[in-house]
Design a protein around this motif. Structure first.
Motif, mmCIF file in Angstrom:
data_model
loop_
_atom_site.group_PDB
_atom_site.id
_atom_site.type_symbol
_atom_site.label_atom_id
_atom_site.label_comp_id
_atom_site.label_asym_id
_atom_site.label_seq_id
_atom_site.Cartn_x
_atom_site.Cartn_y
_atom_site.Cartn_z
ATOM 1 N N GLY A 78 0.819 -1.202 0.000
ATOM 2 C CA GLY A 78 0.000 0.000 0.000
ATOM 3 C C GLY A 78 0.852 1.250 0.000
ATOM 4 N N VAL A 79 0.427 2.231 -0.784
ATOM 5 C CA VAL A 79 1.111 3.518 -0.861
ATOM 6 C C VAL A 79 0.052 4.608 -0.698
ATOM 7 N N MET A 80 0.233 5.465 0.295
ATOM 8 C CA MET A 80 -0.686 6.581 0.518
ATOM 9 C C MET A 80 -0.137 7.826 -0.173
ATOM 10 N N LEU A 81 -0.990 8.486 -0.926
ATOM 11 C CA LEU A 81 -0.607 9.687 -1.650
ATOM 12 C C LEU A 81 -1.519 10.844 -1.246
ATOM 13 N N HIS A 82 -0.999 12.039 -1.343
ATOM 14 C CA HIS A 82 -1.822 13.219 -1.104
ATOM 15 C C HIS A 82 -2.469 13.620 -2.426
ATOM 16 N N ARG A 83 -3.731 13.955 -2.407
ATOM 17 C CA ARG A 83 -4.455 14.251 -3.651
ATOM 18 C C ARG A 83 -3.829 15.405 -4.433
ATOM 19 N N ASN A 84 -3.218 16.367 -3.728
ATOM 20 C CA ASN A 84 -2.581 17.483 -4.435
ATOM 21 C C ASN A 84 -1.461 17.001 -5.345
ATOM 22 N N SER A 85 -0.731 15.994 -4.899
ATOM 23 C CA SER A 85 0.338 15.436 -5.729
ATOM 24 C C SER A 85 -0.239 14.794 -6.981
ATOM 25 N N VAL A 86 -1.311 14.052 -6.811
ATOM 26 C CA VAL A 86 -1.945 13.365 -7.944
ATOM 27 C C VAL A 86 -2.540 14.393 -8.904
ATOM 28 N N GLN A 87 -3.233 15.372 -8.381
ATOM 29 C CA GLN A 87 -3.884 16.378 -9.226
ATOM 30 C C GLN A 87 -2.875 17.248 -9.962
#
Length: 67
Positions: free
Chosen positions: A32-41
């Protein structure tokens, strides 16, 4: 907004369901890898894409979740 990220894109609901089914049925270790939505967006995901690709290369099943 929350969801799954894989192969350079945000998965839609149908893709998410399929990917989660594959995760449950996989004999590979799931990482599992948790990402912040700002990074994805922002689209600045080169390092994450490289990491996920390496997990696959090493025989694991990555599950990248963003919130």
């Amino acid at each position: 907004m929350a969801g799954l990220y894989w192969n350079g894109c945000i998965l839609d609901e149908e893709e998410e369901n399929q990917y989660l089914e594959e995760t449950l049925n996989s004999k590979k270790p799931v990482i599992g890898v948790m990402l912040h939505r700002n990074s994805v967006q922002s689209g600045n995901m080169k390092a994450i894409d490289t990491l996920l690709e390496e997990f696959v290369r090493q025989g694991a099943f990555p599950l990248a979740v963003f919130t």
